[in-house]
Motif scaffolding. Structure first.
Motif, PDB file in Angstrom:
ATOM      1  N   GLU A 102       0.510  -1.937  -0.162  1.00 35.44           N
ATOM      2  CA  GLU A 102       0.121  -0.492   0.293  1.00 35.44           C
ATOM      3  C   GLU A 102       0.757   1.357   0.195  1.00 35.44           C
ATOM      4  OE1 GLU A 102      -2.874   2.335   2.956  1.00 35.44           O
ATOM      5  OE2 GLU A 102      -2.936   0.082   2.963  1.00 35.44           O
ATOM      6  N   HIS A 103       1.740   1.604   0.779  1.00 35.11           N
ATOM      7  CA  HIS A 103       2.768   2.470   1.307  1.00 35.11           C
ATOM      8  C   HIS A 103       4.490   2.557   0.206  1.00 35.11           C
ATOM      9  CE1 HIS A 103      -0.377   4.275   4.529  1.00 35.11           C
ATOM     10  NE2 HIS A 103       0.127   2.684   4.618  1.00 35.11           N
ATOM     11  N   TYR A 104       4.407   1.395  -0.509  1.00 35.30           N
ATOM     12  CA  TYR A 104       5.714   1.812  -1.440  1.00 35.30           C
ATOM     13  C   TYR A 104       5.596   0.755  -2.448  1.00 35.30           C
ATOM     14  CZ  TYR A 104       7.837   3.671   3.027  1.00 35.30           C
ATOM     15  OH  TYR A 104       7.679   4.295   4.428  1.00 35.30           O
ATOM     16  N   GLY A 105       4.663   0.843  -2.813  1.00 33.76           N
ATOM     17  CA  GLY A 105       4.747   0.508  -3.539  1.00 33.76           C
ATOM     18  C   GLY A 105       5.000  -1.342  -4.343  1.00 33.76           C
ATOM     19  N   VAL A 106       4.968  -1.779  -3.410  1.00 34.19           N
ATOM     20  CA  VAL A 106       5.760  -3.257  -4.027  1.00 34.19           C
ATOM     21  C   VAL A 106       4.276  -3.706  -4.211  1.00 34.19           C
ATOM     22  CG1 VAL A 106       6.324  -5.281  -3.692  1.00 34.19           C
ATOM     23  CG2 VAL A 106       7.696  -2.977  -2.319  1.00 34.19           C
ATOM     24  N   GLN A 107       4.684  -4.765  -5.496  1.00 38.05           N
ATOM     25  CA  GLN A 107       3.562  -5.754  -6.109  1.00 38.05           C
ATOM     26  C   GLN A 107       4.359  -6.772  -5.977  1.00 38.05           C
ATOM     27  OE1 GLN A 107       2.859  -3.998 -10.506  1.00 38.05           O
ATOM     28  NE2 GLN A 107       2.020  -2.334  -9.829  1.00 38.05           N
ATOM     29  N   VAL A 108       3.019  -7.368  -5.456  1.00 38.14           N
ATOM     30  CA  VAL A 108       3.267  -9.298  -5.127  1.00 38.14           C
ATOM     31  C   VAL A 108       2.606  -9.881  -6.859  1.00 38.14           C
ATOM     32  CG1 VAL A 108       3.567 -10.873  -3.849  1.00 38.14           C
ATOM     33  CG2 VAL A 108       4.040  -9.404  -3.512  1.00 38.14           C
ATOM     34  N   ASP A 109       2.804 -10.366  -7.121  1.00 38.04           N
ATOM     35  CA  ASP A 109       1.547 -11.345  -7.743  1.00 38.04           C
ATOM     36  C   ASP A 109       1.811 -13.180  -7.185  1.00 38.04           C
ATOM     37  OD1 ASP A 109       0.457 -13.145  -9.756  1.00 38.04           O
ATOM     38  OD2 ASP A 109       2.528 -12.973 -11.311  1.00 38.04           O
ATOM     39  N   ASP A 110       0.261 -12.477  -6.561  1.00 42.79           N
ATOM     40  CA  ASP A 110      -0.017 -13.903  -5.899  1.00 42.79           C
ATOM     41  C   ASP A 110      -0.257 -15.622  -6.340  1.00 42.79           C
ATOM     42  OD1 ASP A 110       0.018 -11.663  -3.695  1.00 42.79           O
ATOM     43  OD2 ASP A 110      -2.371 -11.643  -3.786  1.00 42.79           O
ATOM     44  N   LYS A 111      -0.742 -15.002  -7.590  1.00 43.31           N
ATOM     45  CA  LYS A 111      -0.640 -16.509  -8.514  1.00 43.31           C
ATOM     46  C   LYS A 111       0.493 -17.295  -8.773  1.00 43.31           C
ATOM     47  CE  LYS A 111      -4.993 -14.859 -10.742  1.00 43.31           C
ATOM     48  NZ  LYS A 111      -5.241 -14.270 -12.014  1.00 43.31           N
ATOM     49  N   ARG A 112       1.336 -16.173  -8.844  1.00 45.23           N
ATOM     50  CA  ARG A 112       3.112 -17.383  -9.197  1.00 45.23           C
ATOM     51  C   ARG A 112       3.615 -17.050  -7.895  1.00 45.23           C
ATOM     52  NH1 ARG A 112       7.585 -14.584 -13.807  1.00 45.23           N
ATOM     53  NH2 ARG A 112       8.431 -15.871 -13.306  1.00 45.23           N
ATOM     54  N   TYR A 113       3.642 -16.240  -7.014  1.00 48.04           N
ATOM     55  CA  TYR A 113       4.445 -16.767  -5.447  1.00 48.04           C
ATOM     56  C   TYR A 113       3.490 -16.200  -4.032  1.00 48.04           C
ATOM     57  CZ  TYR A 113       8.005 -14.629  -8.901  1.00 48.04           C
ATOM     58  OH  TYR A 113       8.892 -14.553 -10.081  1.00 48.04           O
ATOM     59  N   THR A 114       4.009 -16.811  -3.459  1.00 49.57           N
ATOM     60  CA  THR A 114       3.844 -16.882  -2.233  1.00 49.57           C
ATOM     61  C   THR A 114       5.052 -16.529  -1.259  1.00 49.57           C
ATOM     62  OG1 THR A 114       2.038 -19.192  -1.878  1.00 49.57           O
ATOM     63  CG2 THR A 114       3.629 -17.815   0.144  1.00 49.57           C
ATOM     64  N   VAL A 115       4.821 -14.550  -0.819  1.00 50.25           N
ATOM     65  CA  VAL A 115       5.015 -14.299  -0.150  1.00 50.25           C
ATOM     66  C   VAL A 115       4.900 -14.705   1.885  1.00 50.25           C
ATOM     67  CG1 VAL A 115       7.043 -12.001   1.077  1.00 50.25           C
ATOM     68  CG2 VAL A 115       5.407 -12.726  -1.543  1.00 50.25           C
ATOM     69  N   ASP A 116       6.333 -15.271   2.060  1.00 49.13           N
ATOM     70  CA  ASP A 116       6.174 -15.301   3.762  1.00 49.13           C
ATOM     71  C   ASP A 116       7.073 -14.352   5.035  1.00 49.13           C
ATOM     72  OD1 ASP A 116       5.994 -16.484   6.357  1.00 49.13           O
ATOM     73  OD2 ASP A 116       7.400 -17.552   6.366  1.00 49.13           O
ATOM     74  N   TYR A 117       6.158 -13.280   5.522  1.00 47.66           N
ATOM     75  CA  TYR A 117       6.435 -12.345   6.021  1.00 47.66           C
ATOM     76  C   TYR A 117       6.324 -11.704   7.441  1.00 47.66           C
ATOM     77  CZ  TYR A 117       7.071  -7.084   6.564  1.00 47.66           C
ATOM     78  OH  TYR A 117       7.917  -5.688   6.322  1.00 47.66           O
ATOM     79  N   ARG A 118       7.920 -12.079   8.396  1.00 50.34           N
ATOM     80  CA  ARG A 118       7.648 -12.562   9.198  1.00 50.34           C
ATOM     81  C   ARG A 118       8.386 -11.128  10.496  1.00 50.34           C
ATOM     82  NH1 ARG A 118       7.852 -18.519  10.634  1.00 50.34           N
ATOM     83  NH2 ARG A 118       6.700 -19.683   8.785  1.00 50.34           N
ATOM     84  N   VAL A 119       7.372 -10.480  11.300  1.00 45.84           N
ATOM     85  CA  VAL A 119       7.823  -9.424  11.828  1.00 45.84           C
ATOM     86  C   VAL A 119       8.417  -9.759  13.507  1.00 45.84           C
ATOM     87  CG1 VAL A 119       7.310  -7.256  12.925  1.00 45.84           C
ATOM     88  CG2 VAL A 119       6.238  -7.772  10.434  1.00 45.84           C
ATOM     89  N   PHE A 120       9.253  -9.794  13.494  1.00 47.73           N
ATOM     90  CA  PHE A 120       9.570  -9.990  15.545  1.00 47.73           C
ATOM     91  C   PHE A 120       9.838  -8.683  16.437  1.00 47.73           C
ATOM     92  CE2 PHE A 120      12.516 -12.712  12.549  1.00 47.73           C
ATOM     93  CZ  PHE A 120      11.965 -14.254  12.605  1.00 47.73           C
TER      94      PHE A 120
END
Length: 106
Positions: A73-91
């Protein structure tokens, strides 16, 4: 009576299809490796973009993004959800998140 030699003709007749099949095998193997490398490069570029956007967020706001949606939303990163799965873990808000990008099976 004259003897003719059939072996050289038979070997030449069999050798051409074998050489052609071997050449096709090498070509298609190389093509497969090229495609694999291209897919891995796309995955690596997405992961690098996510890391750079996270670092930019930390530099601008003093915290790392709380989730992937915030980055999109804020930094314009676009992820193709059909092609990639992103595991984003915040500690913690002051530690770089653990980011893993996996390519989905087709």
């Amino acid at each position: 009576m004259r003897r003719t030699r059939r072996w050289p003709a038979m070997v030449a007749g069999l050798l051409a299809p074998v050489v052609l099949a071997a050449g096709m095998l090498v070509f298609f193997t190389a093509l497969n490796h090229l495609e694999s490398g291209r897919q891995a490069e796309g995955r690596d570029r997405l992961e690098q973009s996510l890391r750079q956007a996270s670092a930019a967020c930390y530099a601008a706001e003093g915290i790392y993004p709380p989730d992937l949606a915030y980055l999109e939303e804020h930094y314009g990163v676009q992820v193709d959800d059909k092609r990639y799965t992103v595991d984003y873990r915040v500690f913690a808000s002051n530690l770089m998140p653990d980011i893993t990008v996996l390519e989905n099976e087709k």
